[in-house]
Scaffold this active site. Sequence first.
Site, PDB file in Angstrom:
ATOM      1  N   ASP A 195     105.018  67.102  45.132  1.00  0.00           N
ATOM      2  CA  ASP A 195     104.899  66.032  46.108  1.00  0.00           C
ATOM      3  C   ASP A 195     105.850  66.739  47.300  1.00  0.00           C
ATOM      4  O   ASP A 195     107.117  67.049  47.122  1.00  0.00           O
ATOM      5  CB  ASP A 195     105.803  64.760  45.501  1.00  0.00           C
TER       6      ASP A 195
ATOM      7  N   GLU B 282      94.298  70.920  38.774  1.00  0.00           N
ATOM      8  CA  GLU B 282      93.264  70.368  39.137  1.00  0.00           C
ATOM      9  C   GLU B 282      93.112  70.524  40.688  1.00  0.00           C
ATOM     10  O   GLU B 282      92.029  70.704  41.448  1.00  0.00           O
ATOM     11  CB  GLU B 282      93.180  68.913  38.959  1.00  0.00           C
ATOM     12  N   TYR B 283      94.368  70.289  41.441  1.00  0.00           N
ATOM     13  CA  TYR B 283      94.670  70.246  42.754  1.00  0.00           C
ATOM     14  C   TYR B 283      94.285  71.676  43.185  1.00  0.00           C
ATOM     15  O   TYR B 283      93.676  71.974  44.378  1.00  0.00           O
ATOM     16  CB  TYR B 283      95.993  69.979  43.192  1.00  0.00           C
TER      17      TYR B 283
END
Length: 215
Positions: free
Chosen positions: A119, A195-196
């Site tokens: 994040d 995944e990102y």
Amino acid sequence: MRLKNVPGCRERIAGSEYVFPEEELESKKGSWSSEFERNGEIHLEIGMGKGRFVCDMARLHPDINYIGIEKYSAVLLRAVQKMEADPLENLRFMRMDAENIDKIFAPGEVGRIYLNFSDPWPKDRHAKRRLMSREFLARYDKIIKDGARIEFKTDNRDLFDWAVEELEFTAWKADIITYDLHADADLMKDNVMTEYEEKFSRLGNPICKYVISRR
């Protein structure tokens, strides 16, 4: 990454054999290797998301014990579901805020830390919450063994530049810095994607990575 609330996810996680009970985390400090079938080195992924990376790493390195850490229950549930479909003896999860990581692990207990697409906390006043901030790097310094490394990947160039500059105020130095991981054949030999990472690289976004160790 934060998903919409999933009814009953906290209860589902609390009842999973693949998640260490939250109320027992501090009591196991210094003895995490004994919680696994094999007595291997402990590697952490902090902010693991849905768990693809840490699951793949555990499959590739059965001699290493992995712990995936995630504070969002709805996200952690996805990783639990992966484990239920394909269990791994050398992987377990924790639902916790990484701010408390030095209360959970003893000095020298961790062999490596992975920070993947963390994040960015884009507002300046939230900089201390970034997992690669000087505050967090000081916490990692308390638990990681001598000679160990931290690996960080992101497609957010502003965040990456900030993270590299932040090293100047810490006990850590950069061993590897790349602004286009997927263009480096040597680094890609052992690269395991999240995944990102797969999503963003398909969109043409360069993936930045650093590997750091103590000065």
